[in-house]
Design a protein around this motif. Structure first.
Motif, PDB file in Angstrom:
ATOM      1  N   ILE A  62       0.924  -1.295   0.156  1.00 56.14           N
ATOM      2  CA  ILE A  62      -0.116  -0.069   0.086  1.00 56.14           C
ATOM      3  C   ILE A  62       0.972   1.176  -0.160  1.00 56.14           C
ATOM      4  O   ILE A  62       1.754   1.465   1.101  1.00 56.14           O
ATOM      5  CB  ILE A  62      -1.067   0.044   1.305  1.00 56.14           C
ATOM      6  N   LYS A  63       0.746   2.211  -1.117  1.00 59.52           N
ATOM      7  CA  LYS A  63       1.410   3.285  -1.043  1.00 59.52           C
ATOM      8  C   LYS A  63       0.832   4.546  -0.535  1.00 59.52           C
ATOM      9  O   LYS A  63      -0.256   4.948  -0.945  1.00 59.52           O
ATOM     10  CB  LYS A  63       1.782   3.623  -2.609  1.00 59.52           C
ATOM     11  N   MET A  64       1.305   4.736   0.676  1.00 56.55           N
ATOM     12  CA  MET A  64       0.422   5.624   1.567  1.00 56.55           C
ATOM     13  C   MET A  64       1.623   6.910   2.077  1.00 56.55           C
ATOM     14  O   MET A  64       1.037   7.456   2.916  1.00 56.55           O
ATOM     15  CB  MET A  64      -0.237   5.007   2.801  1.00 56.55           C
ATOM     16  N   PHE A  65       2.747   6.874   1.431  1.00 58.93           N
ATOM     17  CA  PHE A  65       3.654   7.930   1.859  1.00 58.93           C
ATOM     18  C   PHE A  65       4.217   8.959   0.520  1.00 58.93           C
ATOM     19  O   PHE A  65       4.215   8.169  -0.490  1.00 58.93           O
ATOM     20  CB  PHE A  65       4.920   7.222   2.741  1.00 58.93           C
ATOM     21  N   ASP A  66       4.759   9.788   0.947  1.00 54.72           N
ATOM     22  CA  ASP A  66       5.295  10.665  -0.102  1.00 54.72           C
ATOM     23  C   ASP A  66       4.436  10.808  -1.255  1.00 54.72           C
ATOM     24  O   ASP A  66       4.695  10.504  -2.569  1.00 54.72           O
ATOM     25  CB  ASP A  66       6.655  10.142  -0.723  1.00 54.72           C
ATOM     26  N   GLY A  67       3.152  11.376  -1.116  1.00 55.00           N
ATOM     27  CA  GLY A  67       2.159  11.621  -2.090  1.00 55.00           C
ATOM     28  C   GLY A  67       1.740  10.134  -2.661  1.00 55.00           C
ATOM     29  O   GLY A  67       1.385  10.292  -4.087  1.00 55.00           O
ATOM     30  N   SER A  68       1.486   9.355  -1.967  1.00 53.03           N
ATOM     31  CA  SER A  68       1.080   7.921  -2.415  1.00 53.03           C
ATOM     32  C   SER A  68       1.972   7.446  -3.255  1.00 53.03           C
ATOM     33  O   SER A  68       1.369   6.644  -4.347  1.00 53.03           O
ATOM     34  CB  SER A  68      -0.391   8.007  -2.860  1.00 53.03           C
ATOM     35  N   THR A  69       3.233   7.687  -3.258  1.00 48.80           N
ATOM     36  CA  THR A  69       3.980   6.858  -4.376  1.00 48.80           C
ATOM     37  C   THR A  69       5.059   5.862  -3.554  1.00 48.80           C
ATOM     38  O   THR A  69       5.713   5.088  -4.341  1.00 48.80           O
ATOM     39  CB  THR A  69       5.038   8.060  -5.064  1.00 48.80           C
ATOM     40  N   LYS A  70       5.129   5.927  -2.247  1.00 46.74           N
ATOM     41  CA  LYS A  70       5.939   4.776  -1.599  1.00 46.74           C
ATOM     42  C   LYS A  70       5.233   4.047  -0.456  1.00 46.74           C
ATOM     43  O   LYS A  70       4.217   4.747   0.131  1.00 46.74           O
ATOM     44  CB  LYS A  70       7.177   5.534  -0.909  1.00 46.74           C
TER      45      LYS A  70
END
Length: 483
Positions: free
Chosen positions: A136-144
């Motif tokens: 689940i990409k939930m950090f750095d603008g949903s990129t990481k």
């Protein structure tokens, strides 16, 4: 006179007396009888005993729900009856006389998978947690993902795969061991057989689809070549191989003299089985498993998947009564090995929640009845945590209409789940905690399906309670009065 003397005496009388009891044991909440003549059990009078919360028959066993006091009650019962204590296995064996061939087959299947379920549940939770931190990409603008930004969580993600791989990739080892244990044969031979199906020397089952036929390794015997293919996570090949080993060992035990059996029996049981497993049973079992998983998955994802979900959601609770629900374990595991998840198991969790909510509604309806609440509250809690028997047999089936309300709620929740493509990593805790086993991208839709499983049965149970003809308990009392 002891606390349980009177109810224990009454129960002994109404099950047909000591002479009608082949053997009896207990589990966490129930007395489990193997009766010589089940027809002699007077269910009406048994359920009228104050301590008894319900009865049902499953797998040839007549089971009486007592609750958390069952251990003390059991001790008093066997003392009054003059019976010896028995194990669950003793009762199972004695109960087989009351079972049809289909019930025996289901019981065998249940006995194989029951010891494996704790590990499978743990594995599902671990895979779910790995998906949350690694996918689940939930950090750095949903990129990481959390793994991308943290070395610690990256290490946790990698380390947890050690357990996940051990549980699922090496599942055939657990299956062949469990079969050996159940059949009373040499368990270490079952373990060795399982290891030969998942050896690192073999091409991993997950890599077969992406490997050219010409690149698949093989054993060359001159006159024949055998593909070196592993059966990681495969269920049916392991079941077939496990039973061949068990029956071959039992056959050899009867034929070989004791003086040489220690050498001859293990050798001539294991070696032929491994050969047969890799040349015949493995390929056939793989195809059978693929067909089963394809049919189930296609049915659930087709244009009429909603109908499949409706039927399964509505029928699952009755399947629990018959014991046929144990067959779903093998199907779930096959789906997991073929598709990386199961869309069948989420409906099972939803059915449990729906039945628990029906009892919750009964608590509301009977809120002034303290005696009823003593039974209903623990039953609701256990149902929400995946143990449905106290709720279904102690409350819902006794009244009738809550059971139906739960089935209808499960129907609609199943449609929502299947219609939105919900997939679980594996079998999990079959109730509210089941959401932890759902693949992260589907958790939101599963939560919506859970809401349906809460709301619909609650409303329907209250609505049905206003119709006296739907209340089995009231109808039974009326019939007695008229008689």
């Amino acid at each position: 006179m002891g606390k349980y003397t009177e109810p224990a005496t009454d129960l002994l009388q109404h099950v047909g007396g000591k002479e009608n009891i082949a053997t009896v044991t207990h589990c966490a909440t129930r007395m489990r009888f193997a009766l010589k003549d089940p027809a002699k059990a007077d269910v009406t009078n048994i359920e009228s005993i104050k301590l008894v919360k319900g009865t049902f028959t499953q797998a040839g066993q007549f089971q009486v729900i007592i609750g958390n006091e069952v251990s003390s009650f059991y001790n008093e019962f066997v003392s009054i009856a003059g019976l010896q204590e028995a194990s669950k296995e003793d009762v199972k064996n004695a109960a087989k006389q009351n079972m049809s061939w289909l019930q025996r087959m289901i019981a065998h299947l249940a006995d194989i998978f029951t010891p494996l379920i704790p590990a499978i549940v743990v594995g599902g939770l671990i895979l779910g947690f790995r998906n949350i931190i690694g996918d689940i990409k939930m950090f750095d603008g949903s990129t990481k993902t959390l793994v991308d930004i943290s070395q610690f969580w990256g290490g946790v993600h990698a380390f947890l795969w050690l357990i996940g791989e051990a549980i699922f990739h090496f599942l055939p080892v657990g299956i062949t061991w469990s079969i050996s244990k159940k059949m009373g044969t040499t368990q270490i031979l079952g373990i060795v057989l399982g290891l030969t199906l998942v050896s690192p020397q073999l091409l991993n089952a997950y890599a077969v689809a992406n490997t050219k036929a010409s690149d698949i390794p093989f054993w060359d015997f001159g006159f024949a070549q055998v593909d070196m293919i592993g059966y990681q996570a495969q269920v049916i090949p392991a079941i077939l191989a496990g039973f061949v080993l068990a029956y071959l060992e039992r056959f050899l035990r009867d034929k070989v003299h004791n003086s040489i059996s220690m050498i001859v029996v293990p050798f001539f049981a294991l070696l032929p089985t491994v050969i047969i497993a890799h040349t015949i049973l493995g390929p056939i079992g793989w195809k059978i498993g693929s067909v089963i998983s394809t049919v189930v998955y296609s049915g659930l994802t087709s244009s009429v998947g909603w109908l499949f979900a409706a039927v399964f959601g509505f029928a699952y609770a009755p399947l629990v009564i018959t014991g046929l629900h144990h067959m779903t374990n093998a199907i779930d595991l096959q789906l997991m090995s073929e598709l990386g998840g199961t869309n069948l198991w989420p409906m099972i969790a939803l059915s449990n929640i729906a039945q628990g909510t029906a009892v919750l509604a009964m608590i509301y309806i009977n809120r002034k009845d303290q005696e009823e609440r003593q039974v209903s509250i623990p039953a609701t809690i256990s149902c929400y945590l995946g143990v449905t028997e106290p709720a279904m047999f102690g409350i819902n089936l006794k009244y009738g209409f809550p059971f139906l309300a739960g089935m209808i709620g499960s129907l609609f929740a199943g449609i929502v789940s299947v219609g939105s493509g919900v997939m679980a990593n594996s079998i999990g805790v079959g109730g509210i905690p089941g959401i932890l086993s759902i693949q992260p991208q589907y958790m939101g839709m599963f939560a919506l399906a859970m809401l349906v499983a809460f709301v619909v049965p609650f409303i329907l149970t209250i609505a049905f309670s206003k119709r006296p003809k739907m209340n089995l308990k009231t109808r039974t009392k009326t019939t007695k009065l008229n008689a």
